[in-house]
Write an enzyme that holds these catalytic residues in place. Structure first.
Site, PDB file in Angstrom:
ATOM      1  N   GLU A 119     -16.598 -63.054  12.862  1.00 16.27           N
ATOM      2  CA  GLU A 119     -16.460 -61.707  13.429  1.00 16.27           C
ATOM      3  C   GLU A 119     -15.538 -60.801  12.625  1.00 16.27           C
ATOM      4  O   GLU A 119     -15.842 -59.623  12.430  1.00 16.27           O
ATOM      5  CB  GLU A 119     -15.959 -61.789  14.875  1.00 16.27           C
ATOM      6  CG  GLU A 119     -16.967 -62.351  15.858  1.00 16.27           C
ATOM      7  CD  GLU A 119     -18.153 -61.428  16.114  1.00 16.27           C
ATOM      8  OE1 GLU A 119     -18.170 -60.287  15.596  1.00 16.27           O
ATOM      9  OE2 GLU A 119     -19.079 -61.848  16.833  1.00 16.27           O
ATOM     10  N   HIS A 125     -24.907 -54.743  16.713  1.00 16.55           N
ATOM     11  CA  HIS A 125     -23.816 -55.632  16.286  1.00 16.55           C
ATOM     12  C   HIS A 125     -24.360 -56.996  15.884  1.00 16.55           C
ATOM     13  O   HIS A 125     -24.047 -57.517  14.804  1.00 16.55           O
ATOM     14  CB  HIS A 125     -22.788 -55.798  17.407  1.00 16.55           C
ATOM     15  CG  HIS A 125     -21.828 -56.918  17.144  1.00 16.55           C
ATOM     16  ND1 HIS A 125     -20.658 -56.733  16.443  1.00 16.55           N
ATOM     17  CD2 HIS A 125     -21.879 -58.246  17.460  1.00 16.55           C
ATOM     18  CE1 HIS A 125     -20.023 -57.894  16.340  1.00 16.55           C
ATOM     19  NE2 HIS A 125     -20.744 -58.827  16.944  1.00 16.55           N
ATOM     20  N   HIS A 136     -24.515 -59.774  11.798  1.00 16.62           N
ATOM     21  CA  HIS A 136     -24.560 -61.220  11.584  1.00 16.62           C
ATOM     22  C   HIS A 136     -25.730 -61.713  10.743  1.00 16.62           C
ATOM     23  O   HIS A 136     -25.563 -62.628   9.930  1.00 16.62           O
ATOM     24  CB  HIS A 136     -24.633 -61.934  12.940  1.00 16.62           C
ATOM     25  CG  HIS A 136     -23.365 -61.911  13.715  1.00 16.62           C
ATOM     26  ND1 HIS A 136     -22.251 -62.633  13.368  1.00 16.62           N
ATOM     27  CD2 HIS A 136     -23.033 -61.245  14.863  1.00 16.62           C
ATOM     28  CE1 HIS A 136     -21.280 -62.427  14.246  1.00 16.62           C
ATOM     29  NE2 HIS A 136     -21.732 -61.588  15.160  1.00 16.62           N
TER      30      HIS A 136
END
Length: 286
Positions: free
Chosen positions: A178, A133, A138
């Site tokens: 997010e 993740h 990111h």
């Protein structure tokens, strides 16, 4: 992100015993076994395919520029590549870290990435962010100069916010970094890491008729509650990343004072005269 507490690591996954004062830990890319490498490869193949269809061009550009392949990335090598482009570096952390440490790293152009990766039975969902993740979701966008500047400016605002206002700033991160969407020449695309690292949420965010897709407004975002364990009922859609950077350049104390006098907005709410963005026509969407 976590609020600081007397025992900030209680109940958290990850080895916090060897961390430095700034909550970082070294990453040894040789420590990952065959099973962990296969989990990374499985997730990368699945999410890269969806990203090619539904992620914004800036994310895809970062993915290519950083040469992310089917082995768990070496943070040092990627940091060197990022530093040449935007001055950012990746730092290893044992898992979730307190807000003050998190914002401090961002303010100095350091992005914290969890060093452990999920188990095979967690391919589709896990509660705490893991290496996949944090890194896949990111890091590619940190190669984009405008987004990279936003992330540093956001970190600086976080350092300044104080305990009374940090929850409002957290909402800005949640609904952009997010779970953000952005317009492109090919229609609405994904850029939020929580979407782009999840097969189910990618298709839902782009194609489901259920959630409200609302034109981005920072004040509206900071009044809007969110849920951490469900598919989102509200997404905010940017026109471009410059709009996001500009949102961090306002005088925040008067903004916080104004927001404190206004009612909270439940997730999924559509306000009168709000500009909504239609879902894409995806037969496979939920």
């Amino acid at each position: 992100m976590l609020q600081p507490s007397p025992s900030p690591t209680a109940g958290l996954r990850g080895d916090y015993s060897r961390m430095q004062a700034d909550w970082t830990v070294p990453q040894d890319p040789r420590r990952y076994g065959a099973e962990e490498q296969d989990i990374w490869r499985t997730l990368l193949r699945r999410q890269s395919g969806l990203a090619r269809q539904h992620a914004c061009p800036q994310f895809l550009g970062g993915l290519a520029q950083l040469d992310i392949d089917e082995r768990i990335p070496d943070f040092g090598r990627v940091s060197d590549a990022l530093a040449r482009r935007t001055g950012w570096r990746v730092v290893g952390v044992p898992g979730l870290i307190p807000d003050d440490a998190f914002y401090g790293h961002l303010a100095h152009r350091r992005f914290p990435v969890t060093v452990w990766i999920r188990r095979r039975d967690e391919l589709d969902y896990l509660v705490e962010p893991d290496l996949f993740h944090d890194f896949f979701g990111h890091v590619p966008l940190l190669a984009d100069p405008v987004f990279a500047d936003y992330m540093q400016a956001y970190g600086q605002r976080g350092v300044e916010a104080g305990a009374a206002n940090i929850h409002r700033l957290a909402r800005l991160y949640w609904y952009t970094v997010e779970f953000g969407l952005i317009r492109s020449e090919e229609g609405v695309k994904v850029f939020g890491a929580g979407i782009i690292s999840s097969a189910k949420e990618t298709l839902y965010a782009i194609g489901s008729p259920v959630p409200a897709r609302v034109a981005f407004d920072a004040g509206r975002v900071m009044r809007t509650a969110y849920e951490i364990d469900k598919l989102q009922r509200t997404y905010f859609v940017l026109d471009d990343f410059r709009q996001l950077f500009d949102a961090t350049q306002v005088d925040f104390p008067p903004l916080y004072a104004t927001l404190a006098r206004q009612p909270e907005i439940p997730t999924g709410t559509v306000l009168p005269h709000e500009r909504l963005i239609a879902a894409a026509a995806l037969p496979q969407a939920a």
